[in-house]
Design a protein around this motif. Structure first.
Motif, mmCIF file in Angstrom:
data_model
loop_
_atom_site.group_PDB
_atom_site.id
_atom_site.type_symbol
_atom_site.label_atom_id
_atom_site.label_comp_id
_atom_site.label_asym_id
_atom_site.label_seq_id
_atom_site.Cartn_x
_atom_site.Cartn_y
_atom_site.Cartn_z
ATOM 1 N N UNK A 138 2.802 6.057 -2.785
ATOM 2 C CA UNK A 138 3.897 6.903 -3.272
ATOM 3 C C UNK A 138 3.773 7.103 -4.784
ATOM 4 N N UNK A 139 3.482 6.031 -5.514
ATOM 5 C CA UNK A 139 3.318 6.174 -6.974
ATOM 6 C C UNK A 139 2.236 7.200 -7.287
ATOM 7 N N UNK A 140 1.147 7.128 -6.519
ATOM 8 C CA UNK A 140 0.050 8.071 -6.753
ATOM 9 C C UNK A 140 0.478 9.500 -6.438
ATOM 10 N N UNK A 141 1.156 9.662 -5.294
ATOM 11 C CA UNK A 141 1.613 11.006 -4.899
ATOM 12 C C UNK A 141 2.609 11.558 -5.911
ATOM 13 N N UNK A 142 3.348 10.671 -6.590
ATOM 14 C CA UNK A 142 4.328 11.106 -7.591
ATOM 15 C C UNK A 142 3.694 11.314 -8.966
ATOM 16 N N UNK A 143 2.369 11.099 -9.051
ATOM 17 C CA UNK A 143 1.660 11.439 -10.281
ATOM 18 C C UNK A 143 1.599 10.345 -11.326
ATOM 19 N N UNK A 200 0.836 -1.210 0.000
ATOM 20 C CA UNK A 200 0.000 0.000 0.000
ATOM 21 C C UNK A 200 0.865 1.251 0.000
ATOM 22 N N UNK A 201 1.983 1.195 0.706
ATOM 23 C CA UNK A 201 2.900 2.342 0.742
ATOM 24 C C UNK A 201 3.458 2.649 -0.637
ATOM 25 N N UNK A 202 3.855 1.620 -1.375
ATOM 26 C CA UNK A 202 4.400 1.817 -2.728
ATOM 27 C C UNK A 202 3.334 2.440 -3.638
ATOM 28 N N UNK A 203 2.104 1.915 -3.560
ATOM 29 C CA UNK A 203 1.033 2.448 -4.418
ATOM 30 C C UNK A 203 0.716 3.898 -4.056
ATOM 31 N N UNK A 246 18.311 -3.748 0.931
ATOM 32 C CA UNK A 246 19.483 -4.339 1.591
ATOM 33 C C UNK A 246 20.571 -3.292 1.838
ATOM 34 N N UNK A 247 20.718 -2.337 0.920
ATOM 35 C CA UNK A 247 21.742 -1.311 1.132
ATOM 36 C C UNK A 247 21.133 -0.086 1.830
ATOM 37 N N UNK A 248 19.934 -0.281 2.365
ATOM 38 C CA UNK A 248 19.266 0.733 3.181
ATOM 39 C C UNK A 248 18.986 2.029 2.430
ATOM 40 N N UNK A 249 18.605 1.889 1.158
ATOM 41 C CA UNK A 249 18.187 3.085 0.415
ATOM 42 C C UNK A 249 16.951 3.657 1.104
ATOM 43 N N UNK A 250 16.929 4.964 1.348
ATOM 44 C CA UNK A 250 15.777 5.530 2.048
ATOM 45 C C UNK A 250 14.524 5.539 1.183
ATOM 46 N N UNK A 251 13.357 5.436 1.827
ATOM 47 C CA UNK A 251 12.100 5.524 1.096
ATOM 48 C C UNK A 251 11.880 6.942 0.611
ATOM 49 N N UNK A 252 11.105 7.077 -0.460
ATOM 50 C CA UNK A 252 10.848 8.403 -1.031
ATOM 51 C C UNK A 252 9.734 9.092 -0.266
ATOM 52 N N UNK A 253 9.881 10.386 -0.093
ATOM 53 C CA UNK A 253 8.826 11.141 0.584
ATOM 54 C C UNK A 253 7.982 11.885 -0.438
ATOM 55 N N UNK A 254 6.688 11.968 -0.125
ATOM 56 C CA UNK A 254 5.757 12.601 -1.073
ATOM 57 C C UNK A 254 6.143 14.058 -1.318
#
Ligand code: GLU
Length: 305
Positions: free
Chosen positions: A64-69, A59-62, A242-250
């Motif tokens: 974010x995709x929505x917030x990114x347009x 749900x978080x990925x979806x 695994x390399x701890x890439x940070x999640x994207x913020x809206x």
């Protein structure tokens, strides 16, 4: 004249964590390539490897995709709803004598293997391909491969050829823990969804000959492929959970989209990062050029997000 199949692309994240810059690049590249071809763009949630799923990540990925347009076509397909289809296709391969049961433990494979596989594991030495050793039971199911050249021409990376028997060995379709393997699920679903074009990260380039082999065994068409360069950190590691890439913020959507566009070789101007997401997409749709994408497997980020 044979009709050209309509373009249908897809983005297929695994819900093992939040969307990060590396997966954003794959989303942007697949989306813009699809739209530039007047095509559809589907989202598929690859949640088949259940121990790796993180609660809430899909749900978080979806979101974010929505917030990114991003605007996807049709409902999101979740692989967890597709187990009966994977089982049916595995049965077809078993009935044709193409898939066989394998009793080997990891340890036994390590002891018997003679060389590494293309993607870093060990090439399966073929221990069980002519039948299970006496007294042993099948733990996993593998697909028989041969050593002829299996290849394709990638739109970005050029000619890719593997000799599967040497380079990978007979590969797993259903794992010892009972889960269906990514290779089977992805081939079955790309066919089921009528995907004509796969645009994804070059970390999956070495998997593609296995997927093409599976498509041939199952009588599927082979899509076109374009493997985008992957973003790495300074140590050359792919940005990933695994390399701890940070999640994207809206709140950073416009700036991150501009970064992803630049990463893909597009000359997105700086000012775009300060305007709205809608303006970034308007620019991207007007200027997208797949010819500008660097023909590279990986590109290190100077300042990883
Ligand atoms: N689910 C895979 C991943 O997140 C991508 C699969 C694909 O694009 O074929 O790495």
């Amino acid at each position: 004249m044979a009709a050209v199949p309509p373009y249908r692309g897809r983005f297929a994240p695994s819900p093992t964590g939040p969307l990060h810059f590396g997966s954003l690049v794959a989303a942007v590249g697949s989306y813009l390539d699809a739209r530039a071809h007047g095509g559809e763009w589907l989202v598929r949630m690859e949640d088949v490897d259940t121990p790796r799923n993180v609660p809430g990540a899909a749900d978080g990925i979806l979101a974010t995709l929505e917030a990114y347009g991003f605007a996807w076509d049709g409902p999101v397909l979740r692989q967890s709803t597709r187990l009966a289809a994977y089982a049916a296709e595995l049965e077809r391969l078993q009935a044709a004598g193409l898939a066989y049961g394998c009793a080997c433990s990891r340890r036994e494979i390590a002891d018997a293997a003679t060389h590494a596989a293309v993607d870093g594991g060990l090439a399966y030495p073929g221990t069980c391909r002519n039948g299970l050793p006496a007294g042993r039971v099948a733990r996993a199911w593998r697909l028989r491969v041969d050593d002829a050249a299996t290849g394709f021409v990638d739109r970005l990376q050029g000619v890719v050829v593997q000799h599967l028997e040497h380079d990978v060995g007979d590969f797993v379709l259903r794992r010892a823990d009972g889960l269906f393997a990514y290779q089977l699920a992805v081939a079955v679903d790309d066919e089921f969804q009528g995907i004509s074009d796969i645009v994804r990260g070059a970390d999956l380039l070495a998997s593609t000959p296995r997927q093409i082999w599976l498509q041939r065994c199952l009588g599927y068409a082979t899509p076109r492929y374009a493997h985008l360069p992957v973003a790495t950190n300074a140590a050359g590691e792919k940005l990933s959970k695994q390399t701890l890439a940070p999640g994207l913020e809206a709140g950073q959507a416009a700036a991150m989209l501009v970064r992803a566009l630049r990463f893909l070789g597009q000359a997105a101007p700086d000012e775009l990062a300060r305007v709205g997401v809608g303006d970034v997409w308007a620019w991207a749709h007007a200027h997208w050029s797949s010819a500008a994408i660097p023909r590279r497997l990986a590109i290190p980020l100077v300042n990883p997000p």
